[in-house]
Design a protein around this motif. Structure first.
Motif, PDB file in Angstrom:
ATOM      1  N   ARG A  18       5.190  -8.405  -6.655  1.00  0.00           N
ATOM      2  CA  ARG A  18       3.841  -8.895  -6.955  1.00  0.00           C
ATOM      3  C   ARG A  18       3.209  -9.540  -5.727  1.00  0.00           C
ATOM      4  O   ARG A  18       2.023  -9.372  -5.473  1.00  0.00           O
ATOM      5  N   ARG A  19       3.992 -10.269  -4.940  1.00  0.00           N
ATOM      6  CA  ARG A  19       3.468 -10.872  -3.708  1.00  0.00           C
ATOM      7  C   ARG A  19       3.016  -9.801  -2.726  1.00  0.00           C
ATOM      8  O   ARG A  19       2.030  -9.968  -2.020  1.00  0.00           O
ATOM      9  N   ALA A  20       3.744  -8.691  -2.682  1.00  0.00           N
ATOM     10  CA  ALA A  20       3.439  -7.617  -1.740  1.00  0.00           C
ATOM     11  C   ALA A  20       2.122  -6.917  -2.062  1.00  0.00           C
ATOM     12  O   ALA A  20       1.524  -6.286  -1.194  1.00  0.00           O
ATOM     13  N   ARG A  21       1.641  -7.034  -3.285  1.00  0.00           N
ATOM     14  CA  ARG A  21       0.404  -6.353  -3.696  1.00  0.00           C
ATOM     15  C   ARG A  21      -0.862  -7.049  -3.211  1.00  0.00           C
ATOM     16  O   ARG A  21      -1.934  -6.459  -3.239  1.00  0.00           O
ATOM     17  N   LEU A  22      -0.754  -8.305  -2.800  1.00  0.00           N
ATOM     18  CA  LEU A  22      -1.929  -9.084  -2.418  1.00  0.00           C
ATOM     19  C   LEU A  22      -1.890  -9.447  -0.942  1.00  0.00           C
ATOM     20  O   LEU A  22      -0.827  -9.658  -0.370  1.00  0.00           O
ATOM     21  N   SER A  23      -3.068  -9.533  -0.354  1.00  0.00           N
ATOM     22  CA  SER A  23      -3.163 -10.025   1.020  1.00  0.00           C
ATOM     23  C   SER A  23      -3.754 -11.431   0.970  1.00  0.00           C
ATOM     24  O   SER A  23      -4.441 -11.786   0.012  1.00  0.00           O
ATOM     25  N   PRO A  24      -3.519 -12.227   1.996  1.00  0.00           N
ATOM     26  CA  PRO A  24      -4.096 -13.564   2.026  1.00  0.00           C
ATOM     27  C   PRO A  24      -5.620 -13.541   1.876  1.00  0.00           C
ATOM     28  O   PRO A  24      -6.199 -14.379   1.187  1.00  0.00           O
ATOM     29  N   VAL A  25      -6.266 -12.586   2.509  1.00  0.00           N
ATOM     30  CA  VAL A  25      -7.724 -12.493   2.459  1.00  0.00           C
ATOM     31  C   VAL A  25      -8.205 -12.256   1.025  1.00  0.00           C
ATOM     32  O   VAL A  25      -9.218 -12.811   0.603  1.00  0.00           O
ATOM     33  N   GLN A  26      -7.475 -11.480   0.249  1.00  0.00           N
ATOM     34  CA  GLN A  26      -7.860 -11.191  -1.134  1.00  0.00           C
ATOM     35  C   GLN A  26      -7.885 -12.449  -2.011  1.00  0.00           C
ATOM     36  O   GLN A  26      -8.606 -12.494  -2.992  1.00  0.00           O
ATOM     37  N   VAL A  27      -7.082 -13.440  -1.667  1.00  0.00           N
ATOM     38  CA  VAL A  27      -7.014 -14.655  -2.485  1.00  0.00           C
ATOM     39  C   VAL A  27      -7.679 -15.849  -1.812  1.00  0.00           C
ATOM     40  O   VAL A  27      -7.522 -16.981  -2.247  1.00  0.00           O
ATOM     41  N   GLY A  28      -8.420 -15.592  -0.723  1.00  0.00           N
ATOM     42  CA  GLY A  28      -9.186 -16.644  -0.082  1.00  0.00           C
ATOM     43  C   GLY A  28      -8.448 -17.450   0.964  1.00  0.00           C
ATOM     44  O   GLY A  28      -8.903 -18.526   1.353  1.00  0.00           O
ATOM     45  N   LEU A  29      -7.323 -16.967   1.427  1.00  0.00           N
ATOM     46  CA  LEU A  29      -6.576 -17.648   2.489  1.00  0.00           C
ATOM     47  C   LEU A  29      -6.833 -16.947   3.816  1.00  0.00           C
ATOM     48  O   LEU A  29      -7.087 -15.736   3.843  1.00  0.00           O
ATOM     49  N   PRO A  30      -6.778 -17.681   4.934  1.00  0.00           N
ATOM     50  CA  PRO A  30      -6.982 -17.032   6.235  1.00  0.00           C
ATOM     51  C   PRO A  30      -5.800 -16.137   6.593  1.00  0.00           C
ATOM     52  O   PRO A  30      -4.660 -16.412   6.211  1.00  0.00           O
ATOM     53  N   MET A  31      -6.080 -15.058   7.288  1.00  0.00           N
ATOM     54  CA  MET A  31      -5.031 -14.152   7.756  1.00  0.00           C
ATOM     55  C   MET A  31      -4.383 -14.790   8.968  1.00  0.00           C
ATOM     56  O   MET A  31      -5.073 -15.168   9.912  1.00  0.00           O
TER      57      MET A  31
END
Length: 54
Positions: A18-31
């Motif tokens: 599940r963690r692998a499906r999301l990027s930081p940018v998708q959840v509002g965190l900086p890359m």
């Protein structure tokens, strides 16, 4: 807490997938500058959940 032997591995694989499906940018965190794998780090999930890794 009584757990079946394979239960921890099942949970670990589930959460990692599940963690692998999301990027930081998708959840509002900086890359970050350097990432070894795609997806969210455990620390980032903890920040989003309002929890500590403790």
């Amino acid at each position: 807490m009584d757990q079946q032997p394979g239960n921890r591995d099942d949970i670990r694989h589930f959460l990692a997938s599940r963690r692998a499906r999301l990027s930081p940018v998708q959840v509002g965190l900086p890359m970050g500058p350097r990432r070894r794998v795609a997806g969210l780090r455990r620390e980032e999930v903890a920040v989003l959940a309002g929890a500590s890794l403790g």
